[in-house]
Design a protein around this motif. Sequence first.
Motif, PDB file in Angstrom:
ATOM      1  N   TYR A  42      46.739  37.765  45.002  1.00 28.81           N
ATOM      2  CA  TYR A  42      46.928  38.246  43.627  1.00 28.81           C
ATOM      3  C   TYR A  42      45.855  37.689  42.690  1.00 28.81           C
ATOM      4  O   TYR A  42      45.346  38.402  41.831  1.00 28.81           O
ATOM      5  CB  TYR A  42      48.315  37.895  43.115  1.00 28.81           C
ATOM      6  N   ASN A  43      45.499  36.423  42.858  1.00 29.39           N
ATOM      7  CA  ASN A  43      44.447  35.852  42.026  1.00 29.39           C
ATOM      8  C   ASN A  43      43.106  36.517  42.302  1.00 29.39           C
ATOM      9  O   ASN A  43      42.322  36.749  41.377  1.00 29.39           O
ATOM     10  CB  ASN A  43      44.365  34.337  42.217  1.00 29.39           C
ATOM     11  N   ASN A  44      42.835  36.867  43.559  1.00 26.82           N
ATOM     12  CA  ASN A  44      41.596  37.581  43.895  1.00 26.82           C
ATOM     13  C   ASN A  44      41.573  38.974  43.271  1.00 26.82           C
ATOM     14  O   ASN A  44      40.536  39.425  42.783  1.00 26.82           O
ATOM     15  CB  ASN A  44      41.424  37.685  45.411  1.00 26.82           C
ATOM     16  N   ILE A  45      42.711  39.653  43.300  1.00 24.93           N
ATOM     17  CA  ILE A  45      42.791  40.990  42.702  1.00 24.93           C
ATOM     18  C   ILE A  45      42.515  40.911  41.205  1.00 24.93           C
ATOM     19  O   ILE A  45      41.684  41.658  40.674  1.00 24.93           O
ATOM     20  CB  ILE A  45      44.161  41.629  42.976  1.00 24.93           C
ATOM     21  N   LEU A  46      43.193  40.011  40.506  1.00 25.23           N
ATOM     22  CA  LEU A  46      42.987  39.880  39.062  1.00 25.23           C
ATOM     23  C   LEU A  46      41.550  39.440  38.754  1.00 25.23           C
ATOM     24  O   LEU A  46      40.945  39.909  37.794  1.00 25.23           O
ATOM     25  CB  LEU A  46      43.985  38.899  38.450  1.00 25.23           C
TER      26      LEU A  46
END
Length: 85
Positions: free
Chosen positions: A72-76
């Motif tokens: 999720y942090n990579n996506i954001l």
Amino acid sequence: VQEVGLKLAAKRDAKLIKAEERITDGILFYKFDFAINDGTHQLLQLCVNKGKVWSLDANTTEKRWSKREEMYNNILGSFLPKLAA
């Protein structure tokens, strides 16, 4: 950023875990990490670009958070708002 995050957390009946800001390609991003009292974990990212407000929201259960946090942090972190010319 922290003050805005606390206000958003109160509206979500949540605990603010982290609030941070970054600048990428001249765009200011605000990212908020919430633990919502219904057992949901939420990442919320906001920015303004070309007169538009952009938001990106990623949710999962607290049980699955440890497995999905990095994704999720990579996506954001990879999101950049673009508008066709």
